[in-house]
Design a protein around this motif. Sequence first.
Motif, PDB file in Angstrom:
ATOM      1  N   ARG A   1       0.827  -1.219   0.000  1.00  0.00           N
ATOM      2  CA  ARG A   1       0.000   0.000   0.000  1.00  0.00           C
ATOM      3  C   ARG A   1       0.856   1.263   0.000  1.00  0.00           C
ATOM      4  O   ARG A   1       0.469   2.287  -0.565  1.00  0.00           O
ATOM      5  N   GLU A   2       2.018   1.195   0.616  1.00  0.00           N
ATOM      6  CA  GLU A   2       2.933   2.340   0.576  1.00  0.00           C
ATOM      7  C   GLU A   2       3.415   2.593  -0.840  1.00  0.00           C
ATOM      8  O   GLU A   2       3.663   3.740  -1.227  1.00  0.00           O
ATOM      9  N   LYS A   3       3.524   1.530  -1.628  1.00  0.00           N
ATOM     10  CA  LYS A   3       4.009   1.664  -3.004  1.00  0.00           C
ATOM     11  C   LYS A   3       2.895   2.032  -3.977  1.00  0.00           C
ATOM     12  O   LYS A   3       3.084   2.881  -4.857  1.00  0.00           O
ATOM     13  N   TYR A   4       1.720   1.417  -3.834  1.00  0.00           N
ATOM     14  CA  TYR A   4       0.661   1.594  -4.822  1.00  0.00           C
ATOM     15  C   TYR A   4      -0.521   2.455  -4.352  1.00  0.00           C
ATOM     16  O   TYR A   4      -1.381   2.779  -5.152  1.00  0.00           O
ATOM     17  N   GLY A   5      -0.561   2.799  -3.068  1.00  0.00           N
ATOM     18  CA  GLY A   5      -1.656   3.631  -2.570  1.00  0.00           C
ATOM     19  C   GLY A   5      -2.289   3.023  -1.326  1.00  0.00           C
ATOM     20  O   GLY A   5      -2.548   1.818  -1.289  1.00  0.00           O
ATOM     21  N   LEU A   6      -2.531   3.842  -0.316  1.00  0.00           N
ATOM     22  CA  LEU A   6      -3.042   3.348   0.955  1.00  0.00           C
ATOM     23  C   LEU A   6      -4.454   2.784   0.850  1.00  0.00           C
ATOM     24  O   LEU A   6      -4.870   1.986   1.691  1.00  0.00           O
ATOM     25  N   ASP A   7      -5.202   3.217  -0.162  1.00  0.00           N
ATOM     26  CA  ASP A   7      -6.583   2.753  -0.292  1.00  0.00           C
ATOM     27  C   ASP A   7      -6.728   1.622  -1.304  1.00  0.00           C
ATOM     28  O   ASP A   7      -7.849   1.233  -1.655  1.00  0.00           O
ATOM     29  N   GLU A   8      -5.593   1.086  -1.754  1.00  0.00           N
ATOM     30  CA  GLU A   8      -5.648   0.014  -2.748  1.00  0.00           C
ATOM     31  C   GLU A   8      -5.905  -1.349  -2.094  1.00  0.00           C
ATOM     32  O   GLU A   8      -5.406  -1.634  -1.010  1.00  0.00           O
ATOM     33  N   MET A   9      -6.710  -2.170  -2.773  1.00  0.00           N
ATOM     34  CA  MET A   9      -6.953  -3.524  -2.297  1.00  0.00           C
ATOM     35  C   MET A   9      -5.739  -4.411  -2.561  1.00  0.00           C
ATOM     36  O   MET A   9      -5.033  -4.228  -3.545  1.00  0.00           O
ATOM     37  N   ILE A  10      -5.536  -5.369  -1.676  1.00  0.00           N
ATOM     38  CA  ILE A  10      -4.492  -6.369  -1.902  1.00  0.00           C
ATOM     39  C   ILE A  10      -4.974  -7.269  -3.035  1.00  0.00           C
ATOM     40  O   ILE A  10      -6.075  -7.828  -2.968  1.00  0.00           O
ATOM     41  N   PRO A  11      -4.178  -7.427  -4.094  1.00  0.00           N
ATOM     42  CA  PRO A  11      -4.641  -8.131  -5.300  1.00  0.00           C
ATOM     43  C   PRO A  11      -4.560  -9.663  -5.228  1.00  0.00           C
ATOM     44  O   PRO A  11      -4.564 -10.331  -6.252  1.00  0.00           O
ATOM     45  N   VAL A  12      -4.472 -10.205  -4.021  1.00  0.00           N
ATOM     46  CA  VAL A  12      -4.448 -11.652  -3.839  1.00  0.00           C
ATOM     47  C   VAL A  12      -5.614 -12.045  -2.944  1.00  0.00           C
ATOM     48  O   VAL A  12      -5.764 -11.519  -1.840  1.00  0.00           O
ATOM     49  N   ALA A  13      -6.449 -12.957  -3.431  1.00  0.00           N
ATOM     50  CA  ALA A  13      -7.608 -13.418  -2.683  1.00  0.00           C
ATOM     51  C   ALA A  13      -7.339 -14.794  -2.092  1.00  0.00           C
ATOM     52  O   ALA A  13      -6.337 -15.451  -2.416  1.00  0.00           O
ATOM     53  N   ALA A  14      -8.259 -15.239  -1.234  1.00  0.00           N
ATOM     54  CA  ALA A  14      -8.102 -16.546  -0.588  1.00  0.00           C
ATOM     55  C   ALA A  14      -8.033 -17.666  -1.616  1.00  0.00           C
ATOM     56  O   ALA A  14      -7.280 -18.634  -1.453  1.00  0.00           O
ATOM     57  N   ASN A  15      -8.804 -17.528  -2.706  1.00  0.00           N
ATOM     58  CA  ASN A  15      -8.806 -18.579  -3.721  1.00  0.00           C
ATOM     59  C   ASN A  15      -7.453 -18.682  -4.439  1.00  0.00           C
ATOM     60  O   ASN A  15      -7.071 -19.748  -4.915  1.00  0.00           O
ATOM     61  N   ASP A  16      -6.708 -17.568  -4.505  1.00  0.00           N
ATOM     62  CA  ASP A  16      -5.379 -17.596  -5.120  1.00  0.00           C
ATOM     63  C   ASP A  16      -4.425 -18.461  -4.294  1.00  0.00           C
ATOM     64  O   ASP A  16      -3.645 -19.246  -4.838  1.00  0.00           O
ATOM     65  N   VAL A  17      -4.495 -18.291  -2.965  1.00  0.00           N
ATOM     66  CA  VAL A  17      -3.646 -19.071  -2.075  1.00  0.00           C
ATOM     67  C   VAL A  17      -4.040 -20.550  -2.129  1.00  0.00           C
ATOM     68  O   VAL A  17      -3.182 -21.438  -2.220  1.00  0.00           O
ATOM     69  N   ALA A  18      -5.352 -20.805  -2.069  1.00  0.00           N
ATOM     70  CA  ALA A  18      -5.842 -22.187  -2.108  1.00  0.00           C
ATOM     71  C   ALA A  18      -5.425 -22.873  -3.402  1.00  0.00           C
ATOM     72  O   ALA A  18      -5.005 -24.040  -3.403  1.00  0.00           O
ATOM     73  N   PHE A  19      -5.529 -22.146  -4.509  1.00  0.00           N
ATOM     74  CA  PHE A  19      -5.132 -22.718  -5.796  1.00  0.00           C
ATOM     75  C   PHE A  19      -3.657 -23.072  -5.817  1.00  0.00           C
ATOM     76  O   PHE A  19      -3.256 -24.140  -6.291  1.00  0.00           O
ATOM     77  N   SER A  20      -2.818 -22.162  -5.297  1.00  0.00           N
ATOM     78  CA  SER A  20      -1.370 -22.390  -5.332  1.00  0.00           C
ATOM     79  C   SER A  20      -0.978 -23.627  -4.529  1.00  0.00           C
ATOM     80  O   SER A  20      -0.137 -24.424  -4.971  1.00  0.00           O
TER      81      SER A  20
END
Length: 278
Positions: free
Chosen positions: A78-97
């Motif tokens: 968020r410091e790099k891309y903006g404090l109000d930006e969503m984290i672009p990784v969801a739970a399904n991304d982790v589960a898939f990996s």
Amino acid sequence: METAWNSIPLEITYEVLGWLAFFSWSISFYPQVILNFRRKSVVGLNFDFVVLNLTKHSSYLIYNATLYFSSAVQRQYREKYGLDEMIPVAANDVAFSVHAVLLTAFTLFQIFIYERGNQKISKISIIIVSAAWLAGAVCLVIALPSHSWLWLISVFNTIQVIMTVIKYIPQAFMNFYRKSTEGFSIGNILLDFLGGSANYGQMAVQSIDQNSWVNFYGNIGKTLLSLVSMCFDILFICQHYVMYGGGGKKASSPATKLDEETKEPLTESSDQAGSVNV
């Protein structure tokens, strides 16, 4: 602090598309595993593809799990891309990996227990995989003093993108050389294409809701992952259904080819011997 959604319908759509991508990508591993089991053979499946794929998914797991669970990495994001930006990784991304690493490792295990003819893992793939993990280890040492965790996982994200670009190439060339896709499951490819489409839809929905397209270039690995995979999926679909007529000519196993090669000279020798006796 977690960024809120502006639209409930878009949030629901995001979750639905995310899990559709997860199930499509996750199920896509099973057709190849089942095909190997039924044939008791891995002839036609390129071993370099499997080895590179395991490194790719392992690197992607490191990226997804760290960005999803680590508050320190999320803060740096968020410091790099903006404090109000969503984290672009969801739970399904982790589960898939996690699922992808396990299934790819199992496919590698099948390579060692089933008939494989004269196929083997190439030295080039071994060198590439070794170089990738060595680079990751070196970057870990560099990141430790300054706690540059976002940069470090970005390195692993870059590794998985590189692996995605090159992992399909050996299989594509093998199909072309054999003029067949026998032994390589097309079900895997069709489900992978569906997953990639759903993944892009999920990212687009998030960008529309937040009125920001940083989601695409802030997680360039995920963006390129789907784009490259879908391009190769289209190539494999063309090879299977168009170029080689639904799988092409049934490719003989190396053992069968050897029998065919040795059978003809024996027949010719027998004929010649018969002529001499007459």
